[in-house]
Design a protein around this motif. Sequence first.
Motif, PDB file in Angstrom:
ATOM      1  N   GLY A 126      -5.891   4.131  -3.079  1.00 14.83           N
ATOM      2  CA  GLY A 126      -7.029   4.790  -2.879  1.00 14.83           C
ATOM      3  C   GLY A 126      -7.100   4.871  -1.695  1.00 14.83           C
ATOM      4  N   GLU A 127      -8.900   4.992  -2.538  1.00 16.41           N
ATOM      5  CA  GLU A 127      -9.059   5.639  -0.611  1.00 16.41           C
ATOM      6  C   GLU A 127      -9.988   4.976   0.437  1.00 16.41           C
ATOM      7  N   GLY A 128      -9.125   5.088   1.601  1.00 17.40           N
ATOM      8  CA  GLY A 128     -10.622   3.766   2.650  1.00 17.40           C
ATOM      9  C   GLY A 128      -8.916   2.456   2.120  1.00 17.40           C
ATOM     10  N   ILE A 129      -7.818   3.187   2.198  1.00 15.55           N
ATOM     11  CA  ILE A 129      -6.630   1.705   1.719  1.00 15.55           C
ATOM     12  C   ILE A 129      -5.614   1.184   3.265  1.00 15.55           C
ATOM     13  N   THR A 130      -5.425   2.629   3.727  1.00 15.91           N
ATOM     14  CA  THR A 130      -4.332   2.810   4.831  1.00 15.91           C
ATOM     15  C   THR A 130      -4.635   3.810   5.560  1.00 15.91           C
ATOM     16  N   ASP A 131      -4.851   4.373   7.060  1.00 17.10           N
ATOM     17  CA  ASP A 131      -4.192   4.955   7.810  1.00 17.10           C
ATOM     18  C   ASP A 131      -3.175   5.419   7.422  1.00 17.10           C
ATOM     19  N   ALA A 132      -1.870   5.247   6.501  1.00 15.95           N
ATOM     20  CA  ALA A 132      -0.483   5.679   6.899  1.00 15.95           C
ATOM     21  C   ALA A 132      -1.079   7.011   6.255  1.00 15.95           C
TER      22      ALA A 132
ATOM     23  N   SER B 101       0.698  -1.573   0.078  1.00 20.15           N
ATOM     24  CA  SER B 101       0.286  -0.189  -0.180  1.00 20.15           C
ATOM     25  C   SER B 101       0.704   1.144   0.151  1.00 20.15           C
ATOM     26  N   ILE B 102       0.601   2.170  -1.238  1.00 22.40           N
ATOM     27  CA  ILE B 102       1.066   3.625  -0.835  1.00 22.40           C
ATOM     28  C   ILE B 102       0.054   4.408  -0.201  1.00 22.40           C
ATOM     29  N   PRO B 103       0.118   5.183   0.590  1.00 18.24           N
ATOM     30  CA  PRO B 103      -0.636   5.984   0.860  1.00 18.24           C
ATOM     31  C   PRO B 103      -0.230   7.505  -0.327  1.00 18.24           C
ATOM     32  N   VAL B 104      -1.611   8.579  -1.014  1.00 21.13           N
ATOM     33  CA  VAL B 104      -1.570   8.840  -1.468  1.00 21.13           C
ATOM     34  C   VAL B 104      -2.759   9.908  -1.279  1.00 21.13           C
ATOM     35  N   THR B 105      -2.774  11.674  -1.319  1.00 22.62           N
ATOM     36  CA  THR B 105      -3.804  12.424  -1.385  1.00 22.62           C
ATOM     37  C   THR B 105      -4.204  12.850  -2.695  1.00 22.62           C
ATOM     38  N   ASP B 106      -3.725  12.109  -3.058  1.00 19.91           N
ATOM     39  CA  ASP B 106      -4.987  12.282  -4.890  1.00 19.91           C
ATOM     40  C   ASP B 106      -4.898  11.025  -5.727  1.00 19.91           C
ATOM     41  N   VAL B 107      -5.688  10.437  -5.427  1.00 21.15           N
ATOM     42  CA  VAL B 107      -5.758   9.128  -6.126  1.00 21.15           C
ATOM     43  C   VAL B 107      -4.805   9.253  -7.552  1.00 21.15           C
ATOM     44  N   ASP B 108      -5.991  10.006  -8.209  1.00 24.53           N
ATOM     45  CA  ASP B 108      -5.823  10.182 -10.017  1.00 24.53           C
ATOM     46  C   ASP B 108      -4.701  10.631  -9.641  1.00 24.53           C
ATOM     47  N   ARG B 109      -4.386  11.994  -9.740  1.00 31.51           N
ATOM     48  CA  ARG B 109      -3.028  12.360  -9.844  1.00 31.51           C
ATOM     49  C   ARG B 109      -1.581  11.426  -9.092  1.00 31.51           C
ATOM     50  N   ALA B 110      -1.365  10.549  -8.580  1.00 29.50           N
ATOM     51  CA  ALA B 110      -1.245   9.172  -8.067  1.00 29.50           C
ATOM     52  C   ALA B 110      -0.857   8.345  -9.082  1.00 29.50           C
ATOM     53  N   LYS B 111      -2.029   7.322  -9.365  1.00 28.49           N
ATOM     54  CA  LYS B 111      -1.974   6.765 -10.586  1.00 28.49           C
ATOM     55  C   LYS B 111      -1.292   7.479 -12.121  1.00 28.49           C
ATOM     56  N   ASP B 112      -1.844   8.606 -12.281  1.00 26.81           N
ATOM     57  CA  ASP B 112      -1.148   9.183 -13.410  1.00 26.81           C
ATOM     58  C   ASP B 112       0.569   9.042 -13.524  1.00 26.81           C
ATOM     59  N   PHE B 113       0.909   9.361 -12.641  1.00 25.72           N
ATOM     60  CA  PHE B 113       2.487   9.284 -12.264  1.00 25.72           C
ATOM     61  C   PHE B 113       3.176   7.724 -11.950  1.00 25.72           C
TER      62      PHE B 113
ATOM     63  N   HIS C 102     -16.840   0.978  -2.869  1.00 24.20           N
ATOM     64  CA  HIS C 102     -18.200   1.539  -2.271  1.00 24.20           C
ATOM     65  C   HIS C 102     -17.882   3.033  -2.171  1.00 24.20           C
ATOM     66  N   GLU C 103     -18.260   3.778  -1.248  1.00 25.47           N
ATOM     67  CA  GLU C 103     -18.382   5.903  -1.465  1.00 25.47           C
ATOM     68  C   GLU C 103     -17.345   5.701  -0.927  1.00 25.47           C
ATOM     69  N   SER C 104     -16.939   4.912   0.364  1.00 23.17           N
ATOM     70  CA  SER C 104     -15.458   5.413   1.191  1.00 23.17           C
ATOM     71  C   SER C 104     -14.550   4.555   0.589  1.00 23.17           C
ATOM     72  N   LEU C 105     -14.532   3.642  -0.563  1.00 24.90           N
ATOM     73  CA  LEU C 105     -12.973   2.318  -0.694  1.00 24.90           C
ATOM     74  C   LEU C 105     -13.241   2.623  -2.177  1.00 24.90           C
ATOM     75  N   ARG C 106     -11.481   3.211  -2.615  1.00 22.60           N
ATOM     76  CA  ARG C 106     -11.367   3.182  -4.030  1.00 22.60           C
ATOM     77  C   ARG C 106      -9.931   2.360  -3.282  1.00 22.60           C
ATOM     78  N   PHE C 107     -10.291   1.130  -4.594  1.00 18.06           N
ATOM     79  CA  PHE C 107      -8.868   0.021  -4.823  1.00 18.06           C
ATOM     80  C   PHE C 107      -8.543   0.658  -5.966  1.00 18.06           C
ATOM     81  N   VAL C 108      -6.456   0.939  -6.387  1.00 15.69           N
ATOM     82  CA  VAL C 108      -6.080   1.237  -7.352  1.00 15.69           C
ATOM     83  C   VAL C 108      -5.075   0.042  -7.431  1.00 15.69           C
ATOM     84  N   GLN C 109      -4.855  -1.006  -8.112  1.00 15.94           N
ATOM     85  CA  GLN C 109      -3.542  -1.855  -7.929  1.00 15.94           C
ATOM     86  C   GLN C 109      -2.989  -1.417  -8.796  1.00 15.94           C
ATOM     87  N   LEU C 110      -1.289  -0.740  -9.381  1.00 14.03           N
ATOM     88  CA  LEU C 110      -0.334  -0.908 -10.217  1.00 14.03           C
ATOM     89  C   LEU C 110       0.556  -2.060  -9.905  1.00 14.03           C
TER      90      LEU C 110
END
Length: 122
Positions: A56-62, A9-21, A36-44
């Motif tokens: 993503g959102e709701g993936i880690t508290d780090a 898990s990689i904690p990020v502030t902006d999922v779309d920006r991180a995915k693009d990077f 669901h509303e509070s969980l988005r999972f992106v795997q790269l």
Amino acid sequence: MDWKIELISIPVTDVDRAKDFYTSIGFVADHDHRVHESLRFVQLTPPGSGCSICLGEGITDAAPGSVQGVQIVVSSADEAYRELVAAGVEATPVEELPWGRFTYFADPDGNKWAIQEFPRRG
């Protein structure tokens, strides 16, 4: 029994920006699901790797930017450095150490990565 690390898990502030990077430096976007509303999972996955990252959102508290020391092994640190720079990433010039050749970079949130080329043997 094998014990395989397959997802970090990689904690990020902006999922779309991180995915693009990460896709801009060659990672393959395997999944992007809003569970669901509070969980988005992106795997790269880096090319050729058996281990993926997730963000993503709701993936880690780090805290975003708190990951340090994840290392990718490549056949050529020089080529990796050139690819990173060509993608607009600030990477360090290749450094030669007794245990390998390295270049380092960070994602937009400050998560730090090392890229290692193993020293030639014999």
